[in-house]
Write a protein that holds these residues in place. Structure first.
Motif, mmCIF file in Angstrom:
data_model
loop_
_atom_site.group_PDB
_atom_site.id
_atom_site.type_symbol
_atom_site.label_atom_id
_atom_site.label_comp_id
_atom_site.label_asym_id
_atom_site.label_seq_id
_atom_site.Cartn_x
_atom_site.Cartn_y
_atom_site.Cartn_z
ATOM 1 N N GLY A 1 -23.820 13.909 -5.624
ATOM 2 C CA GLY A 1 -22.631 13.097 -5.347
ATOM 3 C C GLY A 1 -21.388 13.909 -5.064
ATOM 4 O O GLY A 1 -20.380 13.368 -4.601
ATOM 5 N N ASP A 2 -21.435 15.220 -5.341
ATOM 6 C CA ASP A 2 -20.239 16.057 -5.137
ATOM 7 C C ASP A 2 -19.965 16.299 -3.652
ATOM 8 O O ASP A 2 -20.864 16.232 -2.819
ATOM 9 C CB ASP A 2 -20.424 17.431 -5.799
ATOM 10 C CG ASP A 2 -20.109 17.407 -7.287
ATOM 11 O OD1 ASP A 2 -19.625 16.369 -7.775
ATOM 12 O OD2 ASP A 2 -20.352 18.425 -7.956
ATOM 13 N N THR A 3 -18.705 16.623 -3.382
ATOM 14 C CA THR A 3 -18.304 17.106 -2.055
ATOM 15 C C THR A 3 -17.979 18.588 -2.188
ATOM 16 O O THR A 3 -17.170 18.977 -3.038
ATOM 17 C CB THR A 3 -17.052 16.346 -1.558
ATOM 18 O OG1 THR A 3 -17.413 14.974 -1.398
ATOM 19 C CG2 THR A 3 -16.564 16.882 -0.221
ATOM 20 N N VAL A 4 -18.628 19.399 -1.351
ATOM 21 C CA VAL A 4 -18.433 20.848 -1.447
ATOM 22 C C VAL A 4 -18.126 21.434 -0.072
ATOM 23 O O VAL A 4 -18.693 21.011 0.929
ATOM 24 C CB VAL A 4 -19.663 21.536 -2.104
ATOM 25 C CG1 VAL A 4 -20.957 21.239 -1.385
ATOM 26 C CG2 VAL A 4 -19.473 23.051 -2.189
ATOM 27 N N VAL A 5 -17.201 22.399 -0.075
ATOM 28 C CA VAL A 5 -16.833 23.120 1.145
ATOM 29 C C VAL A 5 -17.445 24.513 1.072
ATOM 30 O O VAL A 5 -17.354 25.172 0.042
ATOM 31 C CB VAL A 5 -15.296 23.270 1.231
ATOM 32 C CG1 VAL A 5 -14.904 24.319 2.257
ATOM 33 C CG2 VAL A 5 -14.665 21.954 1.585
ATOM 34 N N GLU A 6 -18.059 24.942 2.185
ATOM 35 C CA GLU A 6 -18.483 26.342 2.270
ATOM 36 C C GLU A 6 -17.744 26.999 3.430
ATOM 37 O O GLU A 6 -17.898 26.586 4.582
ATOM 38 C CB GLU A 6 -19.991 26.495 2.487
ATOM 39 C CG GLU A 6 -20.365 27.981 2.448
ATOM 40 C CD GLU A 6 -21.797 28.317 2.827
ATOM 41 O OE1 GLU A 6 -22.549 27.417 3.237
ATOM 42 O OE2 GLU A 6 -22.138 29.515 2.738
ATOM 43 N N VAL A 7 -16.949 28.019 3.117
ATOM 44 C CA VAL A 7 -16.253 28.746 4.191
ATOM 45 C C VAL A 7 -17.122 29.921 4.628
ATOM 46 O O VAL A 7 -17.811 30.529 3.815
ATOM 47 C CB VAL A 7 -14.845 29.225 3.753
ATOM 48 C CG1 VAL A 7 -13.911 28.051 3.561
ATOM 49 C CG2 VAL A 7 -14.889 30.101 2.510
ATOM 50 N N GLY A 8 -17.107 30.208 5.914
ATOM 51 C CA GLY A 8 -17.950 31.290 6.454
ATOM 52 C C GLY A 8 -19.416 30.979 6.253
ATOM 53 O O GLY A 8 -20.190 31.828 5.817
ATOM 54 N N CYS A 9 -19.803 29.763 6.609
ATOM 55 C CA CYS A 9 -21.180 29.299 6.295
ATOM 56 C C CYS A 9 -22.232 29.948 7.180
ATOM 57 O O CYS A 9 -23.430 29.728 6.971
ATOM 58 C CB CYS A 9 -21.264 27.776 6.374
ATOM 59 S SG CYS A 9 -21.070 27.132 8.050
#
Ligand SMILES: C[S@@+](CC[C@H](N)C(=O)[O-])C[C@H]1O[C@@H](n2cnc3c(N)ncnc32)[C@H](O)[C@@H]1O
Length: 274
Positions: free
Chosen positions: A52-60
């Protein structure tokens, strides 16, 4: 030469397609090592990700970690990948599509300017990105900005001086490791500096763990990287052509006799947004 002057992951936006394709293959090679599979699980645990979480990955990159993050947050969650290298972003979208994970999005973007509002996500993560970003503190501040209070920021980075390569020529190998650490990263000491950077960024409950990526088979990620390192050192004028020839020959001899040995440490740091 300045620190980071020969960092291959600088100015990724301007790579030609062949360069991007080559690095995409190197990332694939790295990702198959058992320590890397564990590291991706470590990152998910360090970010306290749950369904259910929202996660950001930078430089994916090509989306290797983004797949694991998307599975971890489940169908009710959201994953937002940002990547400045266009072919990588395209490969990441393709990878997610092939796995039926279209709910994850990948956009062109950098860690220094995440196009999201303040406190809008549960976690922000990066894998071997901060080590390549000049002014990583600004990128980390941006990751902190988008995370809600009570959420976590996490990063995996290597430490350039923790690169171990067996070779008959110790002195030349040491010179290559110093060149790599000092000039092929924005800051080759990012691994050991992560906890300090995280505390300076105002994060609480800062934790750090380490995994060693060890390889003894020829043709693996660290073998390819060792050859690239010697090539980069030659291009940068740090070693002579004779030294390059002798070093690569020495490495080939070890590899052919079944004695290739190299390792690198990866640090997983995380902190709580308060
Ligand atoms: C070593 S690769 C790691 C890729 C991916 N995270 C992985 O582990 O497979 C470094 C990544 O950082 C990206 N990158 C470089 N500068 C960046 C920046 N300023 N912001 C975000 N990503 C960046 C590169 O394009 C590349 O995808």
């Amino acid at each position: 030469m300045n620190p980071g002057a020969a960092d291959p992951f600088i100015a990724v936006e301007g790579w030609d397609e062949a360069t991007a394709q080559q690095w995409a293959e190197v990332l694939e090679l790295r990702a198959t090592n058992p320590s890397q599979i564990q590291l991706r699980a470590d990152l998910i645990a360090a970010a306290w990700l749950k369904p259910g979480d929202t996660v950001v990955e930078v430089g994916c990159g090509t989306g290797i970690t983004l797949v694991d993050l998307t599975v971890a947050v489940g169908p009710g969650g959201r994953t937002l990948g940002f990547e400045p290298q266009p072919l990588f972003a395209e490969l990441a979208r393709r990878r997610l599509g092939e796995r039926g994970l279209e709910r994850a999005s990948v956009e062109i973007g950098t860690a220094e300017a995440i196009p999201l509002g303040d406190a809008t996500v549960d976690a922000a993560v990066a894998q071997t990105v901060l080590v390549h970003v000049p002014g990583a503190a600004a990128a980390l501040a941006e990751m902190c900005r988008v995370v809600r209070p009570g959420g976590r920021v996490a990063s995996i980075d290597q430490d350039g001086d923790a690169l171990v390569i067996d070779h008959p020529d110790k002195a030349l190998t040491r010179r290559l490791v110093v060149f790599s650490s000092d000039q092929r990263f924005a800051d080759g000491w990012t691994g050991r500096r992560l906890p300090r950077m995280f505390r300076t960024a105002g994060l609480g409950d800062v934790t750090v763990t380490m995994r060693c990526h060890l390889e003894t088979e020829p043709g693996n990620f660290l073998h390819v990287m060792a050859l690239r390192l010697a090539e980069n050192a030659l291009e940068a004028g740090v070693i002579t052509e004779a030294e390059w020839r002798s070093w690569t020959a020495g490495l080939a001899e070890l590899a052919e006799s079944g004695s290739f040995f190299a390792s690198s440490n990866y640090y997983v740091c995380s902190g709580l947004k308060t």
